[in-house]
Design a protein around this motif. Structure first.
Motif, PDB file in Angstrom:
ATOM      1  N   SER A  96     -42.943 -22.146  19.090  1.00  0.00           N
ATOM      2  CA  SER A  96     -42.291 -21.743  20.326  1.00  0.00           C
ATOM      3  C   SER A  96     -42.953 -22.413  21.526  1.00  0.00           C
ATOM      4  O   SER A  96     -44.148 -22.730  21.507  1.00  0.00           O
ATOM      5  N   ARG A  97     -42.157 -22.580  22.564  1.00  0.00           N
ATOM      6  CA  ARG A  97     -42.704 -23.177  23.774  1.00  0.00           C
ATOM      7  C   ARG A  97     -43.745 -22.277  24.414  1.00  0.00           C
ATOM      8  O   ARG A  97     -43.571 -21.054  24.475  1.00  0.00           O
ATOM      9  N   GLY A  98     -44.797 -22.887  24.939  1.00  0.00           N
ATOM     10  CA  GLY A  98     -45.870 -22.121  25.556  1.00  0.00           C
ATOM     11  C   GLY A  98     -45.536 -21.550  26.910  1.00  0.00           C
ATOM     12  O   GLY A  98     -46.387 -20.900  27.534  1.00  0.00           O
ATOM     13  N   SER A  99     -44.308 -21.748  27.389  1.00  0.00           N
ATOM     14  CA  SER A  99     -43.932 -21.183  28.684  1.00  0.00           C
ATOM     15  C   SER A  99     -43.700 -19.676  28.606  1.00  0.00           C
ATOM     16  O   SER A  99     -43.625 -19.014  29.645  1.00  0.00           O
ATOM     17  N   ASP A 100     -43.552 -19.135  27.407  1.00  0.00           N
ATOM     18  CA  ASP A 100     -43.458 -17.688  27.258  1.00  0.00           C
ATOM     19  C   ASP A 100     -44.806 -17.070  27.631  1.00  0.00           C
ATOM     20  O   ASP A 100     -45.854 -17.514  27.143  1.00  0.00           O
ATOM     21  N   PRO A 101     -44.833 -16.029  28.468  1.00  0.00           N
ATOM     22  CA  PRO A 101     -46.123 -15.504  28.939  1.00  0.00           C
ATOM     23  C   PRO A 101     -47.019 -14.977  27.831  1.00  0.00           C
ATOM     24  O   PRO A 101     -48.240 -15.177  27.858  1.00  0.00           O
ATOM     25  N   ASP A 102     -46.442 -14.317  26.841  1.00  0.00           N
ATOM     26  CA  ASP A 102     -47.266 -13.792  25.749  1.00  0.00           C
ATOM     27  C   ASP A 102     -47.802 -14.918  24.872  1.00  0.00           C
ATOM     28  O   ASP A 102     -48.968 -14.889  24.447  1.00  0.00           O
ATOM     29  N   ILE A 103     -46.962 -15.899  24.578  1.00  0.00           N
ATOM     30  CA  ILE A 103     -47.407 -17.006  23.734  1.00  0.00           C
ATOM     31  C   ILE A 103     -48.516 -17.787  24.430  1.00  0.00           C
ATOM     32  O   ILE A 103     -49.492 -18.207  23.786  1.00  0.00           O
ATOM     33  N   TYR A 104     -48.394 -17.974  25.734  1.00  0.00           N
ATOM     34  CA  TYR A 104     -49.448 -18.669  26.479  1.00  0.00           C
ATOM     35  C   TYR A 104     -50.773 -17.929  26.341  1.00  0.00           C
ATOM     36  O   TYR A 104     -51.808 -18.537  26.035  1.00  0.00           O
ATOM     37  N   ARG A 105     -50.752 -16.603  26.528  1.00  0.00           N
ATOM     38  CA  ARG A 105     -51.995 -15.826  26.412  1.00  0.00           C
ATOM     39  C   ARG A 105     -52.541 -15.873  24.990  1.00  0.00           C
ATOM     40  O   ARG A 105     -53.762 -15.945  24.790  1.00  0.00           O
ATOM     41  N   GLU A 106     -51.650 -15.827  24.004  1.00  0.00           N
ATOM     42  CA  GLU A 106     -52.109 -15.817  22.617  1.00  0.00           C
ATOM     43  C   GLU A 106     -52.725 -17.155  22.217  1.00  0.00           C
ATOM     44  O   GLU A 106     -53.720 -17.189  21.488  1.00  0.00           O
ATOM     45  N   ARG A 107     -52.153 -18.245  22.686  1.00  0.00           N
ATOM     46  CA  ARG A 107     -52.749 -19.545  22.381  1.00  0.00           C
ATOM     47  C   ARG A 107     -54.096 -19.713  23.072  1.00  0.00           C
ATOM     48  O   ARG A 107     -55.018 -20.328  22.529  1.00  0.00           O
ATOM     49  N   MET A 108     -54.217 -19.173  24.277  1.00  0.00           N
ATOM     50  CA  MET A 108     -55.521 -19.168  24.945  1.00  0.00           C
ATOM     51  C   MET A 108     -56.532 -18.394  24.105  1.00  0.00           C
ATOM     52  O   MET A 108     -57.668 -18.828  23.912  1.00  0.00           O
TER      53      MET A 108
END
Length: 614
Positions: free
Chosen positions: A310-322
């Motif tokens: 999924s694209r990292g522009s999703d707020p939850d995905i961004y935090r999870e990848r961090m």
């Protein structure tokens, strides 16, 4: 991801709840729905570049007029080509009838894809068949609108033969070789059995309950019925993602939440997850229902969605990848003996970037703790020494650059490998030769081919003393059967490493023992009951396998030491608490069909057969 893998498709669904004239008056265009469909598809183009397709259903058409239209195009530019075709049709009609744009009713009658119910799909060919016949949506045509069905989805089923057998059908080649073929045939069968005396009130909920009871796999699918009914359904384990948004003007569903947020300019809280086993149903009158079709099972949402897909522009995905990157900081520090002075940290472009930032934050937290401890321990520290201490930073460089998608006309292996090395480039002058250690993070390591033949050899040209490859995902050990093209056991570098370790230990016979277990279970019709492939790994620790992988990835031309660090399962669960579908790493499949796929993939490996395990 250095080893590109083909994965889930993308889905886009729009149901307009107002007349087309409403959108013309409010938004200045009767193409509101088509414009939004285009945006939804473009904002998910990462999910499929082998082809695309759209379908539209027109409500309340007069008898004798076509109520459903479909267009499919294969190839990486499919989305733009589809909408260019539509634009060309619009332009030609506007030349003939300049005033038609102000008359939505006429537009609906003359233009194929102007309608109220819309479906878009982006495809990755997980079976390697990328011709247009395999692009979604599929259509089951009938003169009766209530028997007319078009469908598309993001899924893999592992029991298509069983579904066709239950129906007693022998479909054409395209349907038989496609998971969607089995799905649309099954749903269409029950659709045709339904009472359609009132064409405006089909019992879609009941049809789906009958049709999906035997589906084994991970799926989100969407269907449009010719009378105007439509539905979107998610598998009971929630393996594949689906989000939806509803207002008094529109109902929308898509594979990615951020696509809906951007396309419709709505907040995160306005976009909801479609719950596992549920279907979003909109009937021909525009009445919306969220119905439980299959009882939800243990949630095993795909963790690869969060790691990479999924694209990292999703707020939850961004935090999870961090968090995935941050959770690796301790392992990296241990490998470095906490020595960061001669360490440079970078990432493999482009999707590992967010995890890289998380890793840097974790390393910086360590440096801050050290600074505080030393200052407290020496309150009389000289100013120059204190300045040097507080100005220490983690060394960050953009080492690898993926600035061109190179292709080669050469098929001979040695020449091709030479060309593949240059897919990436490096930033010269960043490394102190023979002194610095390079720490480079990647999303995941699947086959390791690009790492060995390109990236590590490229990094070695900078002259580092040591190269540490860090994977934000755990070791990929088992095939997938729920939407990702990772089904050949011998492709996985972790599997190759385990087989090599068995050979080193003189335990090659274990492979034959596991093969015999698989064959016996297959003969007894019990291949789905247990994942026997776990036995390949159970003699070794994760660290032993990682060490062997590092040895296998170090090309004979490479002078630098090479190490590999993987994410732990605990680090994965901590970073992605709601997406713990981990069968790639653990072999714990959420459906019985997963065990069967793993065992078959192993048998094919032992028998030196090509092809996927399902």
């Amino acid at each position: 991801m250095s080893d590109a893998i083909k994965h889930e498709c993308g889905l886009a669904y729009i149901r307009l709840l107002k007349p087309l004239s409403f959108y013309l008056q409010k938004y200045g265009s009767a193409f509101f729905g088509l414009n939004k469909l285009y945006l939804l598809m473009e904002k998910q183009h990462n999910r499929g570049q082998d082809g695309a397709g759209i379908a539209t259903v027109k409500l309340n058409t007069e008898p004798g007029h076509q109520f459903m239209h479909r267009l499919r195009i294969a190839g990486p530019q499919a989305i733009s080509q589809i909408f260019q075709n539509i634009s060309q049709e619009v332009g030609e009609l506007e030349k003939m009838y300049p005033e038609i744009m102000q008359h939505p009713g006429l537009m609906k009658g003359y233009m194929k894809f102007v309608g109220e119910v819309m479906l878009g799909h982006l495809r990755y060919g997980t079976q390697g068949k990328n011709n247009v016949e395999f692009c979604h949506p599929f259509v089951k045509s009938h003169i009766n609108p209530t028997r007319n069905l078009t469908m598309a989805g993001n899924f893999n089923l592992v029991n298509t033969d069983e579904l066709f057998s239950k129906l007693g059908q022998h479909p054409n080649t395209t349907l038989r070789e496609s998971d969607l073929g089995a799905m649309i045939e099954t749903i269409h069968y029950y659709l045709c059995q339904a009472d359609d005396s009132d064409r405006a009130s089909l019992n879609i909920e009941g049809i789906l309950k009958q049709a999906t009871i035997n589906f084994d796999g991970g799926y989100v699918f969407c269907g449009l019925v010719g009378n105007g009914d439509s539905f979107v359904m998610r598998d009971p384990n929630g393996i594949r993602p689906c989000y939806y948004y509803q207002s008094d003007e529109v109902v929308v569903a898509a594979s990615e939440r951020a696509a809906i947020m951007t396309s419709f300019n709505v907040a995160q809280a306005d976009v909801r997850k479609l719950e596992p086993g549920h279907a979003l149903i909109v009937n021909s009158r525009g009445e919306v229902k969220n119905a439980e079709i299959l009882a939800p099972r243990k949630l095993t949402a795909c963790s690869f969605e969060r790691i990479y897909f999924s694209r990292g522009s999703d707020p939850d995905i961004y935090r999870e990848r961090m968090a995935l990157g941050r959770n690796l900081a301790g392992r990296v520090l241990t490998a470095l003996d906490n020595h960061l002075k001669h360490t440079i940290v970078s990432f493999i472009p482009n999707t590992a970037e967010t995890a890289f930032y998380g890793l840097i934050k974790g390393l910086e937290d360590y440096l801050k703790d050290i600074q505080i401890q030393r200052i407290l321990a020496r309150p009389d520290m000289p100013e120059d020494e204190m300045r040097e201490l507080v100005h220490r930073r983690v060394r960050i460089e953009k080492i690898a650059i993926k600035d061109v998608k190179m292709r080669t006309f050469i098929t001979e292996d040695a020449s091709r490998n030479e060309m593949v090395q240059h897919v990436y480039d490096i930033t010269y002058g960043t490394v102190e030769r023979g002194v610095d250690t390079l720490v480079v993070i990647d999303d995941s390591i699947v086959r390791g081919t690009t790492l060995k033949e390109s990236i590590i050899k490229m990094l070695n040209r900078l002259g580092p003393k040591r190269i540490i490859i860090v994977s934000s995902a755990p070791q990929i050990r088992y095939p997938d059967c729920y939407g990702i093209d990772m089904s050949r056991m011998g492709d996985f570098i972790a599997f190759q490493a385990a087989v090599s370790l068995l050979a080193d230990a003189g335990q090659e016979g274990k492979l034959q023992d596991i093969y015999a277990q698989c064959k016996a279970a297959d003969a007894a019709g019990k291949l789905h009951e247990e994942n026997f492939v776990k036995g390949v790994y159970d003699s070794f620790t994760d660290e032993q396998i990682s060490k062997k992988i590092a040895t296998m990835l170090r090309h004979e031309e490479v002078q630098a030491e090479v190490d590999v660090i993987y994410q732990s399962l605990e680090g994965l669960y901590d970073a992605c608490p709601h997406n713990q579908g981990d069968w790639y790493f653990t072999g714990n499949y959420p459906t019985p069909g997963g065990n069967r796929v793993a065992n078959r993939a192993f048998m094919k490996y032992m028998e030196k057969q090509e092809g996927r395990g399902y």
